[in-house]
Design a protein around this motif. Structure first.
Motif, PDB file in Angstrom:
ATOM      1  N   ARG A   1       0.830  -1.206   0.000  1.00 57.61           N
ATOM      2  CA  ARG A   1       0.000   0.000   0.000  1.00 57.61           C
ATOM      3  C   ARG A   1       0.863   1.254   0.000  1.00 57.61           C
ATOM      4  NH1 ARG A   1      -3.728  -0.942   4.951  1.00 57.61           N
ATOM      5  NH2 ARG A   1      -4.297   1.208   4.562  1.00 57.61           N
ATOM      6  N   ALA A   2       1.923   1.264   0.815  1.00 58.97           N
ATOM      7  CA  ALA A   2       2.812   2.428   0.875  1.00 58.97           C
ATOM      8  C   ALA A   2       3.497   2.654  -0.475  1.00 58.97           C
ATOM      9  CB  ALA A   2       3.850   2.245   1.976  1.00 58.97           C
ATOM     10  N   THR A   3       3.938   1.576  -1.111  1.00 58.96           N
ATOM     11  CA  THR A   3       4.583   1.685  -2.422  1.00 58.96           C
ATOM     12  C   THR A   3       3.600   2.155  -3.480  1.00 58.96           C
ATOM     13  OG1 THR A   3       6.155  -0.058  -1.842  1.00 58.96           O
ATOM     14  CG2 THR A   3       5.881   0.417  -4.187  1.00 58.96           C
ATOM     15  N   ALA A   4       2.365   1.674  -3.426  1.00 65.75           N
ATOM     16  CA  ALA A   4       1.346   2.101  -4.392  1.00 65.75           C
ATOM     17  C   ALA A   4       1.055   3.595  -4.263  1.00 65.75           C
ATOM     18  CB  ALA A   4       0.064   1.291  -4.198  1.00 65.75           C
ATOM     19  N   ILE A   5       1.093   4.106  -3.067  1.00 66.29           N
ATOM     20  CA  ILE A   5       0.831   5.525  -2.830  1.00 66.29           C
ATOM     21  C   ILE A   5       1.988   6.388  -3.330  1.00 66.29           C
ATOM     22  CG2 ILE A   5       0.614   7.292  -1.023  1.00 66.29           C
ATOM     23  CD1 ILE A   5      -0.921   5.043   0.587  1.00 66.29           C
ATOM     24  N   SER A   6       3.205   5.988  -2.968  1.00 63.58           N
ATOM     25  CA  SER A   6       4.360   6.855  -3.221  1.00 63.58           C
ATOM     26  C   SER A   6       5.143   6.514  -4.486  1.00 63.58           C
ATOM     27  CB  SER A   6       5.322   6.799  -2.032  1.00 63.58           C
ATOM     28  OG  SER A   6       5.935   5.521  -1.948  1.00 63.58           O
TER      29      SER A   6
ATOM     30  N   GLN B   1      10.915   3.713  -0.040  1.00 64.81           N
ATOM     31  CA  GLN B   1      11.381   4.358   1.186  1.00 64.81           C
ATOM     32  C   GLN B   1      10.200   4.628   2.122  1.00 64.81           C
ATOM     33  OE1 GLN B   1      12.204   5.396  -1.883  1.00 64.81           O
ATOM     34  NE2 GLN B   1      14.417   5.509  -1.997  1.00 64.81           N
ATOM     35  N   ILE B   2      10.510   4.633   3.420  1.00 70.05           N
ATOM     36  CA  ILE B   2       9.523   4.973   4.436  1.00 70.05           C
ATOM     37  C   ILE B   2      10.148   5.977   5.395  1.00 70.05           C
ATOM     38  CG2 ILE B   2       8.132   2.884   4.313  1.00 70.05           C
ATOM     39  CD1 ILE B   2       9.786   1.736   6.624  1.00 70.05           C
ATOM     40  N   PRO B   3       9.350   6.726   6.117  1.00 66.25           N
ATOM     41  CA  PRO B   3       7.903   6.659   6.192  1.00 66.25           C
ATOM     42  C   PRO B   3       7.225   7.293   4.987  1.00 66.25           C
ATOM     43  CG  PRO B   3       8.659   8.484   7.522  1.00 66.25           C
ATOM     44  CD  PRO B   3       9.897   7.765   7.019  1.00 66.25           C
TER      45      PRO B   3
END
Length: 98
Positions: free
Chosen positions: A58-63, A67-69
């Motif tokens: 989900r984080a990769t799909a958004i950005s 990398q995080i956050p």
């Protein structure tokens, strides 16, 4: 902060109207951003990538990045690995802090 992996979401606020942070405890930038949100008293949802089965996806799909956050705002924008000053400015712009 609401940890979405352990929270009872019955009656919770619409997630689209909340700040959501995707991160992990081993990540220094995540700990720093989380601390700033906590110190400023910002109410946000936290998704721990080690606990959420689809959190990293989900984080990769958004950005579009790994990398995080990744911090997603109610206005539909997001930041990746923000500095404290950038995150503070964005929260001020949104009216999330005084």
């Amino acid at each position: 902060m609401t940890d979405l992996e352990t929270a009872d979401l019955a009656g919770a606020t619409d997630p689209a109207q909340r700040i959501t942070m995707f991160g992990a405890d081993w990540c220094g930038d995540c700990r720093r951003s989380k601390k700033l949100l906590d110190v400023l008293g910002v109410d946000y949802d936290y998704i721990d990538l080690l606990l959420a089965d689809d959190g990293a996806d989900r984080a990769t799909a958004i950005s579009g990045r790994t990398q995080i956050p990744v911090i997603v705002f109610p206005d539909g924008t997001h930041v990746v690995e923000p500095s404290d000053s950038l995150l503070h400015a964005k929260l001020t712009q949104l009216g999330s802090i005084g």
